[in-house]
Design an enzyme around this catalytic site. Structure first.
Site, PDB file in Angstrom:
ATOM      1  N   TYR A 327      -3.870   2.194  27.766  1.00 11.58           N
ATOM      2  CA  TYR A 327      -3.773   3.548  27.196  1.00 11.58           C
ATOM      3  C   TYR A 327      -3.610   3.525  25.673  1.00 11.58           C
ATOM      4  O   TYR A 327      -2.854   4.284  25.090  1.00 11.58           O
ATOM      5  CB  TYR A 327      -2.620   4.336  27.842  1.00 11.58           C
ATOM      6  CG  TYR A 327      -2.769   4.465  29.329  1.00 11.58           C
ATOM      7  CD1 TYR A 327      -3.667   5.368  29.874  1.00 11.58           C
ATOM      8  CD2 TYR A 327      -2.045   3.643  30.197  1.00 11.58           C
ATOM      9  CE1 TYR A 327      -3.831   5.480  31.257  1.00 11.58           C
ATOM     10  CE2 TYR A 327      -2.201   3.739  31.572  1.00 11.58           C
ATOM     11  CZ  TYR A 327      -3.101   4.658  32.095  1.00 11.58           C
ATOM     12  OH  TYR A 327      -3.273   4.758  33.450  1.00 11.58           O
ATOM     13  N   GLN A 350      -7.553  11.879  22.067  1.00 17.21           N
ATOM     14  CA  GLN A 350      -6.994  12.913  21.198  1.00 17.21           C
ATOM     15  C   GLN A 350      -7.765  14.223  21.308  1.00 17.21           C
ATOM     16  O   GLN A 350      -7.173  15.302  21.296  1.00 17.21           O
ATOM     17  CB  GLN A 350      -6.983  12.408  19.754  1.00 17.21           C
ATOM     18  CG  GLN A 350      -6.045  11.240  19.562  1.00 17.21           C
ATOM     19  CD  GLN A 350      -6.330  10.455  18.295  1.00 17.21           C
ATOM     20  OE1 GLN A 350      -7.361  10.626  17.662  1.00 17.21           O
ATOM     21  NE2 GLN A 350      -5.415   9.586  17.926  1.00 17.21           N
ATOM     22  N   GLU A 613     -17.614  13.813  10.068  1.00 18.92           N
ATOM     23  CA  GLU A 613     -16.444  13.158   9.504  1.00 18.92           C
ATOM     24  C   GLU A 613     -16.697  12.492   8.154  1.00 18.92           C
ATOM     25  O   GLU A 613     -17.747  11.882   7.933  1.00 18.92           O
ATOM     26  CB  GLU A 613     -15.957  12.075  10.481  1.00 18.92           C
ATOM     27  CG  GLU A 613     -15.610  12.636  11.848  1.00 18.92           C
ATOM     28  CD  GLU A 613     -14.979  11.592  12.751  1.00 18.92           C
ATOM     29  OE1 GLU A 613     -13.835  11.803  13.163  1.00 18.92           O
ATOM     30  OE2 GLU A 613     -15.645  10.576  13.014  1.00 18.92           O
ATOM     31  N   HIS A 614     -15.694  12.651   7.283  1.00 19.02           N
ATOM     32  CA  HIS A 614     -15.531  11.872   6.048  1.00 19.02           C
ATOM     33  C   HIS A 614     -16.472  12.246   4.912  1.00 19.02           C
ATOM     34  O   HIS A 614     -16.541  11.516   3.913  1.00 19.02           O
ATOM     35  CB  HIS A 614     -15.663  10.367   6.301  1.00 19.02           C
ATOM     36  CG  HIS A 614     -14.821   9.845   7.422  1.00 19.02           C
ATOM     37  ND1 HIS A 614     -13.497  10.172   7.570  1.00 19.02           N
ATOM     38  CD2 HIS A 614     -15.124   9.032   8.470  1.00 19.02           C
ATOM     39  CE1 HIS A 614     -13.017   9.578   8.643  1.00 19.02           C
ATOM     40  NE2 HIS A 614     -13.989   8.885   9.220  1.00 19.02           N
ATOM     41  N   GLU A 635     -12.592  14.378  10.685  1.00 25.28           N
ATOM     42  CA  GLU A 635     -11.639  13.762   9.782  1.00 25.28           C
ATOM     43  C   GLU A 635     -12.132  13.987   8.369  1.00 25.28           C
ATOM     44  O   GLU A 635     -13.314  13.765   8.080  1.00 25.28           O
ATOM     45  CB  GLU A 635     -11.498  12.264  10.047  1.00 25.28           C
ATOM     46  CG  GLU A 635     -10.681  11.944  11.276  1.00 25.28           C
ATOM     47  CD  GLU A 635     -10.406  10.452  11.409  1.00 25.28           C
ATOM     48  OE1 GLU A 635      -9.400  10.114  12.012  1.00 25.28           O
ATOM     49  OE2 GLU A 635     -11.203   9.648  10.895  1.00 25.28           O
ATOM     50  N   TYR A 638     -11.344   9.739   3.931  1.00 22.67           N
ATOM     51  CA  TYR A 638     -10.152   8.918   3.732  1.00 22.67           C
ATOM     52  C   TYR A 638      -9.894   8.608   2.264  1.00 22.67           C
ATOM     53  O   TYR A 638      -8.768   8.364   1.865  1.00 22.67           O
ATOM     54  CB  TYR A 638     -10.324   7.579   4.452  1.00 22.67           C
ATOM     55  CG  TYR A 638     -10.225   7.599   5.948  1.00 22.67           C
ATOM     56  CD1 TYR A 638      -9.996   8.774   6.663  1.00 22.67           C
ATOM     57  CD2 TYR A 638     -10.350   6.409   6.664  1.00 22.67           C
ATOM     58  CE1 TYR A 638      -9.908   8.757   8.039  1.00 22.67           C
ATOM     59  CE2 TYR A 638     -10.268   6.387   8.040  1.00 22.67           C
ATOM     60  CZ  TYR A 638     -10.048   7.564   8.728  1.00 22.67           C
ATOM     61  OH  TYR A 638      -9.969   7.533  10.098  1.00 22.67           O
TER      62      TYR A 638
END
Length: 736
Positions: A327, A350, A613-614, A635, A638
């Site tokens: 997990y 998630q 993302e990004h 997301e 970063y």
């Protein structure tokens, strides 16, 4: 997406144990005028793409710039003042041998012009001259040498100025004489053919040991081969197979070749786990399974993936465990047109998106679990637990798929559905149309874009067999109802900054199963649906974009201003992952540059399962009215060095922005993460932005900090700050 496991993982499980519920986008030339196919020798090189360009004038101050004629984007152009003479020139950077010049004229073209070369931009030599040009698309074989090349126009075809969509200068090779408007009768490329050695076909008459051995060999090669060039399809003919555990690594697709999932039965497992990454599944990308009936040995099959790993048309007689063994972290995935008789086990996932399926039940939730048209879905309960449930998909067409009929290959194209729930094949064959392989050009690595365009001009559909395709010109899909199907993560890489694929503003094109990997020279877009200004109504037969993925860096240096641009109305986007790489090679704030992952200009566009993302500016920008989005996983980048470096006003860019001009839009189930690991002091002002006009509505949205950096608000300065000290979501259930 993720960073090495030895560092603080950006994707986190709920801080509570499992079982607790965490509360936590240049288009095509207008009208698609007849294009010119040029068979150039392999040694010929495009010299002008992205080089400095200047002009005698511009049509409008600050617009229609010279640079827009050398950007590889057929939706931008240079336009001059309405007078003679006018010129456009490009600086190649050093003296070059010039062998060919392409001019892609807008309607306002030159009747009389010269192609000139110079070493100093002041003394010019003419290498081509005409006084009888009628515009259109021209490929001119020339012979000259110079650092500077220009078009010098002395007479116009209209009362307007000179206008060039593209001005391309080639050198270093000889050319085959071009053919303008390729013939559409009498095939010049053969249809059909072999699917190639990387489509590995299994027959139920083969021994289980032989099948297992071949599958294991491929898995050993692909298990950790995250940025490799190998691509595979493991295809199972209809029948029953026993005692198999097919482990699925990178760039591997496992498919059944029956018309429906029940036609191909595997008594065993098809497994994705994360042993290669120490139990962390957040980098289990680029793999798929489709069109099989599965009877798992232990009752549950394990499919522990993150992005770009679709699970389609599967009939699971048991449950599906979406988490890795132990997990560990897992971060987002996609299921469609599938039946799971047991439990869809979310566990440490998630976020997850399930569409038009049937499940026995669902277990667990972390931050954002969404169900659209899923029979057996849990009750809507966002944010505690975070289930977003929509009863039916308002408009959808399932993805085309390869299968066998009468022992021959064909592609099945499912019908368009309205207000649909459950699977398409529960009560018999999926409704739709079968297209024989003889109606396809079967492309293989090494094929040029010119060859592929010739096949399209002949009226053929396209299958891209597994492998890598470098294209030096745009693949133009101009015919209604064309099917473009990639197998085994067939990957298209643009060279010299071209836009690799463009689709006309026509009905019913299907683009599916492709990976677009940005090249080292910046492309304006990687896939364009409809030219700028598209206005046709396609409600009865929309274009679909399904399981299409975009990558900026990671496998090597890559740049693209935008990944997917949608101009056509009524387009359906069904599962994309647009990823500016956060790890791999060719990665850095000034290295793998990319502004946006998706820009939508079309009206009434519907998106299911967006993963974007990004990117360095607004990641999803929605300019069209009537749009609908069901699920977004995002997301933020970063690596902004600072707020000032990210955006001049210091506020950062939102993950998802509905333009101020939009008056109607609705979205459900969207999450945006902050993990500003280059500078944890960076703040993003908002995860989402939208006009507060009552016609734009967002439901069940959240932001979260993965212990590095801050998102100050969820939407429009509403919602609490997501901060590094609390890895919990900040939610807004309804906006406004």
């Amino acid at each position: 997406m993720t960073i090495p496991v030895s560092s603080a993982p950006p994707r986190r499980r709920s801080p509570w144990r499992l079982g607790a519920i965490g509360g936590l986008v240049a288009a095509v030339i207008a009208g698609y005028a007849a294009f010119t196919t040029v068979g150039a020798s392999a040694a010929e090189t495009l010299l002008s793409q992205g080089k400095p360009a200047t002009a005698s004038s511009t049509e409008v101050a600050g617009a229609y710039l010279a640079s827009e004629a050398v950007d590889g984007n057929l939706g931008t152009r240079w336009g001059s003042a309405f007078s003679d003479p006018q010129w456009l020139q490009v600086d190649l950077g050093s003296s070059q041998t010039i062998t060919r010049v392409e001019l892609n004229w807008e309607t306002a073209a030159a009747k009389a012009f010269q192609i000139q070369v110079s070493d100093n931009a002041s003394s010019w030599t003419s290498i081509y001259s005409t006084t009888t040009s009628t515009g259109g698309n021209q490929s001119l074989t020339v012979n000259g040498t110079g650092r500077y090349v220009r078009m010098y126009g002395t007479q116009r075809t209209t009362g307007y100025g000179y206008s060039l969509w593209e001005f391309k200068v080639y050198g270093g090779g000889t050319t085959t004489p071009p053919t303008t408007t390729p013939p559409t009768t009498g095939p010049t490329v053969p249809p059909g053919g072999s699917l190639g050695s990387n489509v590995i076909v299994f027959d139920p008459g083969m021994s289980s040991a032989s099948i297992q051995s071949q599958a294991d060999t491929i898995f050993r090669q692909q298990e950790s081969n995250q940025f490799g060039t190998q691509r595979y399809v493991l295809a199972f003919k209809p029948g029953t197979y026993n005692g198999l555990n097919i482990q699925v690594g990178f760039y591997t697709s496992v498919v059944g070749l029956g018309q429906n999932p029940q036609d191909t039965r595997i008594n065993g497992d098809i497994t994705v786990d994360a042993g290669w990454f120490n139990g962390n599944a957040t980098q289990n990308f680029w793999r798929s399974v489709e069109n099989l009936s599965l009877y798992p040995v232990s009752g549950d099959d394990r499919w522990a993936v993150s992005q770009a790993a679709p699970f389609r048309r599967m009939d699971i007689h048991g449950g599906v465990n979406l988490a890795p063994n132990g997990y560990g972290w897992a971060s987002g995935g996609y299921i469609a047109d599938s039946r799971i008789s047991g439990v869809e086990g979310q566990y440490s996932q998630q976020q997850w998106f399930t569409r038009n399926s049937q499940i026995g039940s669902n277990s667990n939730a972390v931050w954002n679990q969404m169900f659209v048209g899923v029979q057996g879905a849990p009750a809507a309960s966002y944010p505690t637990p975070p289930y977003t449930v929509i009863g039916s998909a308002p408009v959808i067409r399932e993805k085309p798929y390869l299968y066998q009929t009468g022992g021959n290959y064909a592609v099945f194209v499912p019908n368009l559905q309205s207000n649909a729930s459950g699977v398409t094949w529960a009560n018999g064959n999926t409704p739709g149309t079968s297209l024989p392989l003889s109606q396809f050009y079967v492309a293989k690595p090494g094929d040029s874009a010119a060859t592929i365009n010739q096949a399209l001009a002949q009226g053929l559909n396209l299958i891209f067999t597994p492998g890598i395709y470098h294209v030096q010109q745009t693949i133009n899909v101009t015919r209604a109802n064309t099917v473009v199907l990639g197998l085994g993560y067939a990957t298209i890489i643009p060279d010299n900054g071209v836009t690799p694929m463009q689709v006309a503003d026509v009905d019913g094109v299907k683009i599916a199963g492709l990976l677009f990997d940005a090249g080292a020279t910046n492309s304006a877009n990687l896939l364009v649906i409809g030219p700028n200004g598209s206005n046709a109504n396609h409600a009865g037969n929309p274009t679909t974009v399904q399981d299409v993925f975009f990558r900026i860096g990671g496998a090597g240096a890559g740049k693209a201003t935008n990944s997917l641009l949608v101009n056509s109305n009524n387009t359906i986007i069904d599962h994309i992952w647009a990823w500016r790489a956060d790890h791999g090679t060719g990665v850095g704030w000034t290295v793998n540059t990319a502004d946006s992952g998706l820009i939508v200009n079309g009206q009434n566009v519907t998106a299911y399962g967006l993963f974007v993302e990004h990117y360095q500016k607004t990641e999803v920008l929605w300019n069209g009215n009537g749009g609908r989005t069901y699920f977004l996983q995002n997301e933020q980048p970063y690596d902004p060095p600072s707020n000032a470096a990210w955006r001049s006003d210091g506020t950062g860019y939102p993950a998802y922005k509905v333009a101020d001009s939009v008056t109607s839009h609705e979205a459900w189930g969207m999450g945006s993460y902050a993990y500003f690991n280059a500078n944890p002091a960076v703040h993003s002002a908002n995860g989402f932005q939208a006009p507060a006009n009552g016609g734009v509505r967002l439901h069940n949205i959240f932001t979260i900090s993965l212990a590095s950096g801050t998102i100050d608000h969820v939407v429009n300065n509403i919602g609490a700050a997501a901060t590094a000290d609390q890895v919990v979501p900040r939610t807004v259930t309804n906006f406004p």
